[in-house]
Write a protein that holds these residues in place. Structure first.
Motif, PDB file in Angstrom:
ATOM      1  N   LEU A  85     -22.707 -15.985   7.367  1.00  0.00           N
ATOM      2  CA  LEU A  85     -22.059 -14.744   6.946  1.00  0.00           C
ATOM      3  C   LEU A  85     -22.336 -13.628   7.945  1.00  0.00           C
ATOM      4  N   LEU A  86     -23.574 -13.545   8.428  1.00  0.00           N
ATOM      5  CA  LEU A  86     -23.910 -12.533   9.426  1.00  0.00           C
ATOM      6  C   LEU A  86     -23.118 -12.759  10.708  1.00  0.00           C
ATOM      7  N   HIS A  87     -23.005 -14.001  11.142  1.00  0.00           N
ATOM      8  CA  HIS A  87     -22.226 -14.308  12.344  1.00  0.00           C
ATOM      9  C   HIS A  87     -20.746 -13.982  12.144  1.00  0.00           C
ATOM     10  N   LYS A  88     -20.249 -14.167  10.945  1.00  0.00           N
ATOM     11  CA  LYS A  88     -18.848 -13.840  10.660  1.00  0.00           C
ATOM     12  C   LYS A  88     -18.598 -12.351  10.819  1.00  0.00           C
ATOM     13  N   ILE A  89     -19.546 -11.544  10.346  1.00  0.00           N
ATOM     14  CA  ILE A  89     -19.410 -10.090  10.484  1.00  0.00           C
ATOM     15  C   ILE A  89     -19.419  -9.705  11.956  1.00  0.00           C
ATOM     16  N   ILE A  90     -20.341 -10.315  12.722  1.00  0.00           N
ATOM     17  CA  ILE A  90     -20.439 -10.006  14.146  1.00  0.00           C
ATOM     18  C   ILE A  90     -19.172 -10.413  14.890  1.00  0.00           C
ATOM     19  N   LYS A  91     -18.690 -11.637  14.636  1.00  0.00           N
ATOM     20  CA  LYS A  91     -17.569 -12.183  15.398  1.00  0.00           C
ATOM     21  C   LYS A  91     -16.224 -11.636  14.935  1.00  0.00           C
ATOM     22  N   SER A  92     -15.995 -11.623  13.608  1.00  0.00           N
ATOM     23  CA  SER A  92     -14.692 -11.215  13.099  1.00  0.00           C
ATOM     24  C   SER A  92     -14.639  -9.720  12.766  1.00  0.00           C
ATOM     25  N   GLY A  93     -15.735  -9.211  12.213  1.00  0.00           N
ATOM     26  CA  GLY A  93     -15.740  -7.797  11.846  1.00  0.00           C
ATOM     27  C   GLY A  93     -15.764  -6.877  13.047  1.00  0.00           C
ATOM     28  N   PHE A  94     -16.563  -7.234  14.058  1.00  0.00           N
ATOM     29  CA  PHE A  94     -16.692  -6.390  15.244  1.00  0.00           C
ATOM     30  C   PHE A  94     -16.035  -6.998  16.485  1.00  0.00           C
ATOM     31  N   ASN A  95     -15.390  -8.157  16.312  1.00  0.00           N
ATOM     32  CA  ASN A  95     -14.676  -8.805  17.424  1.00  0.00           C
ATOM     33  C   ASN A  95     -15.553  -8.910  18.673  1.00  0.00           C
TER      34      ASN A  95
ATOM     35  N   ASN B 245     -24.794  -3.872  30.015  1.00  0.00           N
ATOM     36  CA  ASN B 245     -23.923  -3.248  29.016  1.00  0.00           C
ATOM     37  C   ASN B 245     -23.604  -4.219  27.882  1.00  0.00           C
ATOM     38  N   LEU B 246     -23.417  -5.484  28.236  1.00  0.00           N
ATOM     39  CA  LEU B 246     -23.130  -6.490  27.217  1.00  0.00           C
ATOM     40  C   LEU B 246     -24.330  -6.671  26.288  1.00  0.00           C
ATOM     41  N   LYS B 247     -25.533  -6.653  26.849  1.00  0.00           N
ATOM     42  CA  LYS B 247     -26.743  -6.772  26.035  1.00  0.00           C
ATOM     43  C   LYS B 247     -26.870  -5.586  25.081  1.00  0.00           C
ATOM     44  N   LYS B 248     -26.602  -4.386  25.576  1.00  0.00           N
ATOM     45  CA  LYS B 248     -26.675  -3.188  24.732  1.00  0.00           C
ATOM     46  C   LYS B 248     -25.646  -3.265  23.607  1.00  0.00           C
ATOM     47  N   TYR B 249     -24.449  -3.724  23.959  1.00  0.00           N
ATOM     48  CA  TYR B 249     -23.393  -3.854  22.956  1.00  0.00           C
ATOM     49  C   TYR B 249     -23.773  -4.897  21.901  1.00  0.00           C
ATOM     50  N   ALA B 250     -24.407  -5.993  22.357  1.00  0.00           N
ATOM     51  CA  ALA B 250     -24.826  -7.045  21.426  1.00  0.00           C
ATOM     52  C   ALA B 250     -25.872  -6.525  20.446  1.00  0.00           C
ATOM     53  N   VAL B 251     -26.833  -5.765  20.944  1.00  0.00           N
ATOM     54  CA  VAL B 251     -27.873  -5.204  20.074  1.00  0.00           C
ATOM     55  C   VAL B 251     -27.267  -4.246  19.060  1.00  0.00           C
ATOM     56  N   LEU B 252     -26.406  -3.351  19.513  1.00  0.00           N
ATOM     57  CA  LEU B 252     -25.777  -2.387  18.616  1.00  0.00           C
ATOM     58  C   LEU B 252     -24.933  -3.093  17.561  1.00  0.00           C
ATOM     59  N   THR B 253     -24.162  -4.083  17.993  1.00  0.00           N
ATOM     60  CA  THR B 253     -23.316  -4.827  17.060  1.00  0.00           C
ATOM     61  C   THR B 253     -24.152  -5.564  16.016  1.00  0.00           C
ATOM     62  N   PHE B 254     -25.250  -6.149  16.446  1.00  0.00           N
ATOM     63  CA  PHE B 254     -26.104  -6.879  15.520  1.00  0.00           C
ATOM     64  C   PHE B 254     -26.713  -5.937  14.487  1.00  0.00           C
ATOM     65  N   ILE B 255     -27.147  -4.756  14.901  1.00  0.00           N
ATOM     66  CA  ILE B 255     -27.747  -3.799  13.966  1.00  0.00           C
ATOM     67  C   ILE B 255     -26.734  -3.375  12.909  1.00  0.00           C
ATOM     68  N   LEU B 256     -25.519  -3.046  13.338  1.00  0.00           N
ATOM     69  CA  LEU B 256     -24.486  -2.632  12.393  1.00  0.00           C
ATOM     70  C   LEU B 256     -24.102  -3.786  11.464  1.00  0.00           C
ATOM     71  N   SER B 257     -23.996  -4.983  12.032  1.00  0.00           N
ATOM     72  CA  SER B 257     -23.652  -6.152  11.211  1.00  0.00           C
ATOM     73  C   SER B 257     -24.735  -6.428  10.177  1.00  0.00           C
ATOM     74  N   TRP B 258     -25.985  -6.265  10.598  1.00  0.00           N
ATOM     75  CA  TRP B 258     -27.100  -6.495   9.678  1.00  0.00           C
ATOM     76  C   TRP B 258     -27.057  -5.501   8.515  1.00  0.00           C
ATOM     77  N   ARG B 259     -26.705  -4.255   8.761  1.00  0.00           N
ATOM     78  CA  ARG B 259     -26.645  -3.261   7.687  1.00  0.00           C
ATOM     79  C   ARG B 259     -25.574  -3.637   6.659  1.00  0.00           C
ATOM     80  N   ILE B 260     -24.419  -4.080   7.143  1.00  0.00           N
ATOM     81  CA  ILE B 260     -23.353  -4.501   6.229  1.00  0.00           C
ATOM     82  C   ILE B 260     -23.791  -5.719   5.433  1.00  0.00           C
ATOM     83  N   PHE B 261     -24.393  -6.685   6.122  1.00  0.00           N
ATOM     84  CA  PHE B 261     -24.898  -7.882   5.460  1.00  0.00           C
ATOM     85  C   PHE B 261     -25.960  -7.525   4.422  1.00  0.00           C
TER      86      PHE B 261
END
Length: 218
Positions: free
Chosen positions: A92-102, A113-129
């Motif tokens: 479910l967490l991976h679904k939010i990361i992949k589909s919710g945040f594309n 920059n990709l690493k920073k984006y990955a960290v930010l995306t994971f934090i936001l996805s975790w909050r929704i989860f």
């Protein structure tokens, strides 16, 4: 153990757990392009977890797990079952990361920059989860467990325009429904609970709402 299917309540389950170590030989379908003469025999453990007394009207839970992790005792078999029980949460967490945040569509070419984006995306996805899981299990608890005071007050004001902000924070159920409504969720009796798609879309609008409030209200 708990049921993870949408619309079904979590339940505790008492299980029988048995395990057996066996050896698996290489596959017999050898070809010229895929020679596996040097492939070794794998040592694998099969673990079966079966629910003892399922509730009336419910299907009996039964998992058969195969693992190459060491299982030398009953306690280690139980640990592997516990690990597998986290699978749906991870998916479910991976679904939010992949589909919710594309995330996979990000066109960042710089590694940092990709690493920073990955960290930010994971934090936001975790909050929704996190909010989703709280809603499923402890929806009547205070929303302070998942939102800051500033966040819940802005959200409260959005859906209670003519009321003063209450002293006691609303429940997690309230803020969960409000966030989903930002995506257009109506909340009629027959609509059921908002799904994860409504949550990540509503969350994006919620972040915009917070930014607008900061911009115009300080």
């Amino acid at each position: 153990m708990a049921s993870s299917q949408v619309g079904r309540k979590y339940r505790e389950a008492k299980l029988w757990i048995v395990y057996k170590v066996f050896s698996m030989p290489p596959p017999p379908n050898r070809t010229k392009n895929n020679c596996n003469n040097n492939m070794s025999i794998l040592k694998i453990t099969a673990i079966m977890a079966v629910e003892k007394n399922p509730p009336e009207g419910e299907s009996q839970l039964c998992w058969i797990l195969l693992t190459n992790l060491p299982v030398n005792s009953f306690e280690e078999a139980v640990d592997k079952v516990k690990l597998y029980s986290m699978r749906w949460n991870i998916e479910l967490l991976h679904k939010i990361i992949k589909s919710g945040f594309n995330f996979e569509k990000a066109q960042l070419r710089d590694t940092n920059n990709l690493k920073k984006y990955a960290v930010l995306t994971f934090i936001l996805s975790w909050r929704i989860f996190w909010i989703t899981r709280y809603f499923e299990q402890e929806k009547e608890k205070s929303c302070e467990n998942v939102l800051s005071e500033y966040e819940w007050k802005v959200l409260y004001k959005k859906f209670n325009r003519n009321k003063p902000i209450q002293i006691i924070p609303p429940s997690i159920k309230n803020i969960y429904i409000w966030i989903a409504k930002l995506d257009g969720f109506i909340g009629r009796k027959g609509d059921g609970n908002p799904g994860i798609v409504s949550m990540w879309r509503g969350w994006a609008r919620f972040m915009e709402l917070l930014d607008d409030y900061k911009l115009f209200c300080g």
